[in-house]
Design a protein around this motif. Structure first.
Motif, PDB file in Angstrom:
ATOM      1  N   VAL A  63       1.218  -1.324  -0.111  1.00 15.15           N
ATOM      2  CA  VAL A  63       0.174  -0.183  -0.208  1.00 15.15           C
ATOM      3  C   VAL A  63       1.086   1.268  -0.022  1.00 15.15           C
ATOM      4  CG1 VAL A  63      -1.554   1.105   1.350  1.00 15.15           C
ATOM      5  CG2 VAL A  63      -2.334  -0.662   1.176  1.00 15.15           C
ATOM      6  N   LEU A  64       1.738   1.094   1.080  1.00 13.99           N
ATOM      7  CA  LEU A  64       2.900   2.555   0.635  1.00 13.99           C
ATOM      8  C   LEU A  64       3.689   2.558   0.026  1.00 13.99           C
ATOM      9  CD1 LEU A  64       3.587   4.260   2.766  1.00 13.99           C
ATOM     10  CD2 LEU A  64       5.070   2.745   4.065  1.00 13.99           C
ATOM     11  N   GLY A  65       4.239   1.534  -1.078  1.00 11.48           N
ATOM     12  CA  GLY A  65       4.697   2.058  -2.264  1.00 11.48           C
ATOM     13  C   GLY A  65       4.051   1.969  -3.234  1.00 11.48           C
ATOM     14  N   VAL A  66       2.312   1.536  -3.716  1.00 15.94           N
ATOM     15  CA  VAL A  66       2.206   2.237  -5.047  1.00 15.94           C
ATOM     16  C   VAL A  66       2.216   3.358  -4.205  1.00 15.94           C
ATOM     17  CG1 VAL A  66      -0.454   2.764  -5.662  1.00 15.94           C
ATOM     18  CG2 VAL A  66       0.661  -0.035  -5.050  1.00 15.94           C
ATOM     19  N   LEU A  67       1.165   4.195  -3.150  1.00 17.72           N
ATOM     20  CA  LEU A  67       0.753   5.128  -2.631  1.00 17.72           C
ATOM     21  C   LEU A  67       1.896   6.321  -2.751  1.00 17.72           C
ATOM     22  CD1 LEU A  67      -0.914   7.881  -1.997  1.00 17.72           C
ATOM     23  CD2 LEU A  67       0.132   6.886   0.602  1.00 17.72           C
ATOM     24  N   VAL A  99       3.178   6.536  -6.751  1.00 18.40           N
ATOM     25  CA  VAL A  99       1.910   7.326  -7.367  1.00 18.40           C
ATOM     26  C   VAL A  99       2.204   9.190  -6.996  1.00 18.40           C
ATOM     27  CG1 VAL A  99      -0.749   8.551  -7.123  1.00 18.40           C
ATOM     28  CG2 VAL A  99      -0.045   6.179  -7.457  1.00 18.40           C
ATOM     29  N   VAL A 100       2.221   9.714  -5.762  1.00 18.74           N
ATOM     30  CA  VAL A 100       2.401  11.022  -5.699  1.00 18.74           C
ATOM     31  C   VAL A 100       3.820  11.364  -6.047  1.00 18.74           C
ATOM     32  CG1 VAL A 100       3.718  11.996  -3.571  1.00 18.74           C
ATOM     33  CG2 VAL A 100       1.981  10.786  -3.045  1.00 18.74           C
ATOM     34  N   HIS A 101       5.103  10.665  -6.175  1.00 21.95           N
ATOM     35  CA  HIS A 101       6.169  10.590  -6.871  1.00 21.95           C
ATOM     36  C   HIS A 101       5.551  10.922  -8.796  1.00 21.95           C
ATOM     37  CE1 HIS A 101      10.742  10.740  -7.244  1.00 21.95           C
ATOM     38  NE2 HIS A 101      10.449  10.993  -8.550  1.00 21.95           N
ATOM     39  N   SER A 102       4.809  10.561  -8.767  1.00 22.19           N
ATOM     40  CA  SER A 102       4.882  10.540 -10.457  1.00 22.19           C
ATOM     41  C   SER A 102       4.110  12.045 -10.634  1.00 22.19           C
ATOM     42  CB  SER A 102       3.760   9.535 -10.670  1.00 22.19           C
ATOM     43  OG  SER A 102       2.889   8.764 -10.368  1.00 22.19           O
ATOM     44  N   LEU A 103       3.117  12.280 -10.021  1.00 23.14           N
ATOM     45  CA  LEU A 103       2.140  13.352  -9.567  1.00 23.14           C
ATOM     46  C   LEU A 103       2.848  14.353  -9.436  1.00 23.14           C
ATOM     47  CD1 LEU A 103      -1.322  12.061  -8.840  1.00 23.14           C
ATOM     48  CD2 LEU A 103      -0.333  12.502 -11.368  1.00 23.14           C
ATOM     49  N   GLY A 104       3.570  14.651  -8.083  1.00 22.17           N
ATOM     50  CA  GLY A 104       4.476  16.110  -7.387  1.00 22.17           C
ATOM     51  C   GLY A 104       5.997  15.769  -7.997  1.00 22.17           C
ATOM     52  N   TRP A 140       7.774  15.823  -3.262  1.00 20.39           N
ATOM     53  CA  TRP A 140       6.035  16.251  -2.588  1.00 20.39           C
ATOM     54  C   TRP A 140       6.148  15.097  -1.864  1.00 20.39           C
ATOM     55  CZ3 TRP A 140       2.395  19.679  -0.988  1.00 20.39           C
ATOM     56  CH2 TRP A 140       2.661  20.918  -2.083  1.00 20.39           C
ATOM     57  N   SER A 141       7.205  13.678  -2.315  1.00 25.39           N
ATOM     58  CA  SER A 141       7.042  11.941  -2.131  1.00 25.39           C
ATOM     59  C   SER A 141       8.359  12.152  -0.957  1.00 25.39           C
ATOM     60  CB  SER A 141       7.224  11.244  -3.460  1.00 25.39           C
ATOM     61  OG  SER A 141       8.384  11.766  -3.929  1.00 25.39           O
ATOM     62  N   TRP A 142       8.692  12.823  -1.520  1.00 24.65           N
ATOM     63  CA  TRP A 142       9.948  12.427  -0.006  1.00 24.65           C
ATOM     64  C   TRP A 142       9.558  12.029   1.118  1.00 24.65           C
ATOM     65  CZ3 TRP A 142      11.301  14.634   4.582  1.00 24.65           C
ATOM     66  CH2 TRP A 142      10.920  16.464   4.569  1.00 24.65           C
ATOM     67  N   PRO A 143       8.972  12.668   1.890  1.00 26.89           N
ATOM     68  CA  PRO A 143       8.173  12.207   3.148  1.00 26.89           C
ATOM     69  C   PRO A 143       7.302  10.804   3.601  1.00 26.89           C
ATOM     70  CG  PRO A 143       7.521  13.970   2.719  1.00 26.89           C
ATOM     71  CD  PRO A 143       8.268  14.086   1.361  1.00 26.89           C
TER      72      PRO A 143
END
Length: 215
Positions: free
Chosen positions: A18-22, A25-30, A34-37
């Motif tokens: 779950v965390l990996g997919v999230l 997704v955030v990395h690809s969008l932002g 945005w995704s480093w945390p």
């Protein structure tokens, strides 16, 4: 009950998926801004659920550590589960330790007792009797060994996969505690401790005590 040791504990697979997919997704969008945390959280969870294979030291009379961590108690006290005076050795696990639990001895599971309770810091002595815990009493060649999984400050799930009547081998995986905890080991008074308070120990790799008569 033998476990194939896939390096990452099976208990962590749903969290990582779950965390990996999230994170992706955030990395690809932002992007990374945005995704480093989420990347930091992902790698923290990944290291928490690591589950390396372990090799036991030689010696048929050795009581193996059931957990990774730091020794916080070595004392003679009452074993409230087997109703006897015993040598107690406690291993405290922080969030950076491996949390897979392994049997300390060869033996037959005679009794399992679960107790709901509090979630105070598992480093404190009162955690042994006040926190949520799961006690397993083992007949080890006629000698009683009690292993108690104790939840900690942020631990919210004790997992025990064995049942009364199961036979365990020393070093065999039998449970898991999620996110910070401790394991208490109660041994016969004939046991000779091989560790002291403050020592670092590793599940299966480290012998906690010698117990004459173990098979």
């Amino acid at each position: 009950m033998m476990y194939p040791h896939p390096l990452i504990a099976k208990e962590g697979w749903p969290y990582l998926a779950v965390l990996g997919v999230l994170t992706l997704v955030v990395h690809s969008l932002g992007g990374f801004t945005w995704s480093w945390p989420l990347w930091i959280l992902f790698f923290f969870v990944l290291q928490f659920f690591r589950d390396p294979q372990r090799i036991a030291p030689l010696g048929r009379d050795l009581v193996l550590s059931p957990a990774d961590g730091r020794i916080v108690v070595v004392e003679v006290t009452q074993d409230p589960y087997a109703k006897r005076e015993a040598l107690k050795i406690s291993v405290f696990m922080n969030v950076f330790n491996v949390h897979s639990n392994r049997s300390a001895v060869n033996g037959l599971v005679k009794e399992i007792q679960y107790f709901p309770g509090k979630f105070v810091n598992a480093d404190l002595d009162k955690a042994s009797l006040e926190n949520e815990r799961n006690a397993m009493v083992i007949d080890a060649n006629g000698q009683t060994v009690t292993l108690v999984q104790v939840a900690g400050l942020i631990a919210r799930r004790i997992l025990c996969y064995v049942h009364v009547g199961d036979r365990l081998k020393a070093g065999e995986r039998y449970g898991f505690i999620r996110f910070g905890s401790r394991v208490d080991i109660y041994l016969p008074l004939t046991a000779v401790p091989m560790v002291s308070v403050g020592d670092r120990v590793y599940a299966t790799n480290t012998a906690l005590a010698r117990l004459p008569g173990l098979d």
